[in-house]
Each structure stands twice: as C-alpha cells, then as structure tokens.
Write a protein that holds these residues in place. Structure first.
Motif, PDB file in Angstrom:
ATOM      1  N   SER A  82     -20.446  87.423 -34.257  1.00  0.00           N
ATOM      2  CA  SER A  82     -20.712  89.112 -34.314  1.00  0.00           C
ATOM      3  C   SER A  82     -19.340  89.722 -34.196  1.00  0.00           C
ATOM      4  N   CYS A 107     -21.578  98.037 -37.282  1.00  0.00           N
ATOM      5  CA  CYS A 107     -22.567  97.214 -37.984  1.00  0.00           C
ATOM      6  C   CYS A 107     -22.442  95.709 -37.881  1.00  0.00           C
ATOM      7  N   GLN A 111     -25.178  93.446 -36.263  1.00  0.00           N
ATOM      8  CA  GLN A 111     -26.188  93.094 -37.143  1.00  0.00           C
ATOM      9  C   GLN A 111     -27.108  92.040 -37.020  1.00  0.00           C
ATOM     10  N   ASP A 112     -26.576  91.172 -35.963  1.00  0.00           N
ATOM     11  CA  ASP A 112     -27.442  89.955 -35.644  1.00  0.00           C
ATOM     12  C   ASP A 112     -27.978  89.988 -34.242  1.00  0.00           C
ATOM     13  N   ALA A 148     -33.016  90.463 -38.833  1.00  0.00           N
ATOM     14  CA  ALA A 148     -32.648  91.784 -39.197  1.00  0.00           C
ATOM     15  C   ALA A 148     -33.579  92.912 -38.829  1.00  0.00           C
ATOM     16  N   SER A 151     -33.147  93.447 -35.142  1.00  0.00           N
ATOM     17  CA  SER A 151     -32.184  94.142 -35.001  1.00  0.00           C
ATOM     18  C   SER A 151     -32.024  95.746 -35.367  1.00  0.00           C
ATOM     19  N   ILE A 168     -27.973  97.456 -41.316  1.00  0.00           N
ATOM     20  CA  ILE A 168     -28.424  96.211 -40.447  1.00  0.00           C
ATOM     21  C   ILE A 168     -29.611  95.535 -40.901  1.00  0.00           C
ATOM     22  N   HIS A 171     -28.983  94.067 -44.085  1.00  0.00           N
ATOM     23  CA  HIS A 171     -27.417  93.088 -44.434  1.00  0.00           C
ATOM     24  C   HIS A 171     -27.890  91.828 -45.362  1.00  0.00           C
TER      25      HIS A 171
END
Length: 191
Positions: A82, A107, A111-112, A148, A151, A168, A171
């Motif tokens: 990350s 982001c 994102q994760d 995702a 998230s 996100i 992604h």
C-alpha cells in the motif's frame, strides 16, 4: 482557521511529531528547521496536512492489527504494498497532473483497504502474492465481491468523496468505470 487546526494537531503528540518530521524532510527542501505546528501547516498546506493525517491514521490503525491464523505476514505485505503504491501513484500522477498528486497518493494507499478489512474479518484467500490477493480466485470465493468492492464501500462509509472511492473500486478494471466518469477518476483508476 489555521490556529484551530494547529491547536487540534497539537493535542496529538504522535501526529504533531510526524507532521514536523514531514515538514523538515528533504521533500520540502528546508534548510532552516520547522519548529512549530503553525510553521509546519503553513509550509505543507492544508491539503497536504489532510492527506498526511489520513495516511498516518490509517498506518497507525492497521500497523498493530493482528489477524491471527498465521496471516500476519500477509497483512504486513499488504501494508508495504500500500505504501509503495501510494508513493508510486503520487510520483506518476504528479508529473502530469500535480493538482491530483495527493488524491493519487491516497488512492494508492487505500486501494486495497478492503483486503485488510476482509482479512481482519476472517476471509480466507487462496492465492496471495506480495500482500495482494488473486482477484479471480477472490471473486469466486467471496460471493462475487472483490477487495476493490469492499474498499470502495469502506471509503464511502467513511464519507470520502467519489474521486477516491470510484477509482479504487475499479483499480483492477478501469474500463469498467461508467462512461460518464470524469477524466480525473479515470486517470486515478488507471494509475
């Protein structure tokens, strides 16, 4: 009001220390030391302070989490990935769209977050590489949802804007964005 923000930041020694450390880092090319919260806020700017605060808070919240079942190494891999993604996104977007560099950083950082959330809630992932689940295997095993999707839901529940949650959510599949997605959202998803 800058004084109110400084007073609020000053009530959290860890946050104050990290902002002072950031403002004295080579990133900001300071030759004279920044020695007060007000100086740090003026140097960094409100937007950077917001982004840094979110980054520090997420790091602190996730840094001490133990997911058990021997999965702590996967969690640490997630966190390293990350931070690496955040720095890379900031650099990539910052060169062409400096106005979006902070959003790109967030982001990348967030994102994760759905993976971490699912891991913490006991989800099992069959294939994980460097702190990231295999998306196809993940979708097959978790009722069609991916990290995702989770998230994006987490970010929306936190009240964060669509310019963060939409890229996100997409992604891994930026082409899955709605046709009317803004240029900014599309750029962030692709990054």
């Amino acid at each position: 009001d800058l004084d109110k923000i400084a007073a609020t930041v000053g009530r959290d020694p860890m946050l104050a220390g990290r902002l002072l450390k950031l403002s004295n880092s080579p990133l900001f090319g300071r030759t004279l030391g920044v020695v007060s919260i007000n100086q740090a806020l003026m140097l960094l700017g409100l937007k950077t302070v917001k982004m840094a605060t979110i980054s520090f808070s997420v790091g602190a919240a996730l840094g001490g989490v133990s997911v058990g079942d021997g999965r702590d190494q996967e969690f640490r891999g997630f966190w390293r990935r990350s931070v690496t993604s955040a720095v890379a996104a900031h650099q990539l977007v910052g060169s062409s769209r400096p106005d979006l560099a902070d959003e790109a950083f967030l982001c990348g950082l967030l994102q994760d977050i759905g993976f971490a959330t699912m891991l913490h809630c006991g989800s099992s992932f069959e294939a994980i590489d460097a702190g990231h689940p295999d998306v196809a295997a993940e979708q097959a095993g978790v009722d069609g949802f991916t990290h995702a999707d989770v998230s994006a839901q987490v970010l929306e529940s936190w009240g964060l804007p669509a310019i963060l949650s939409q890229p996100i959510q997409h992604h891994h599949d930026p082409d899955g964005l709605a046709e009317d997605a803004s240029e900014e959202v599309t750029l962030l998803a692709r990054t």
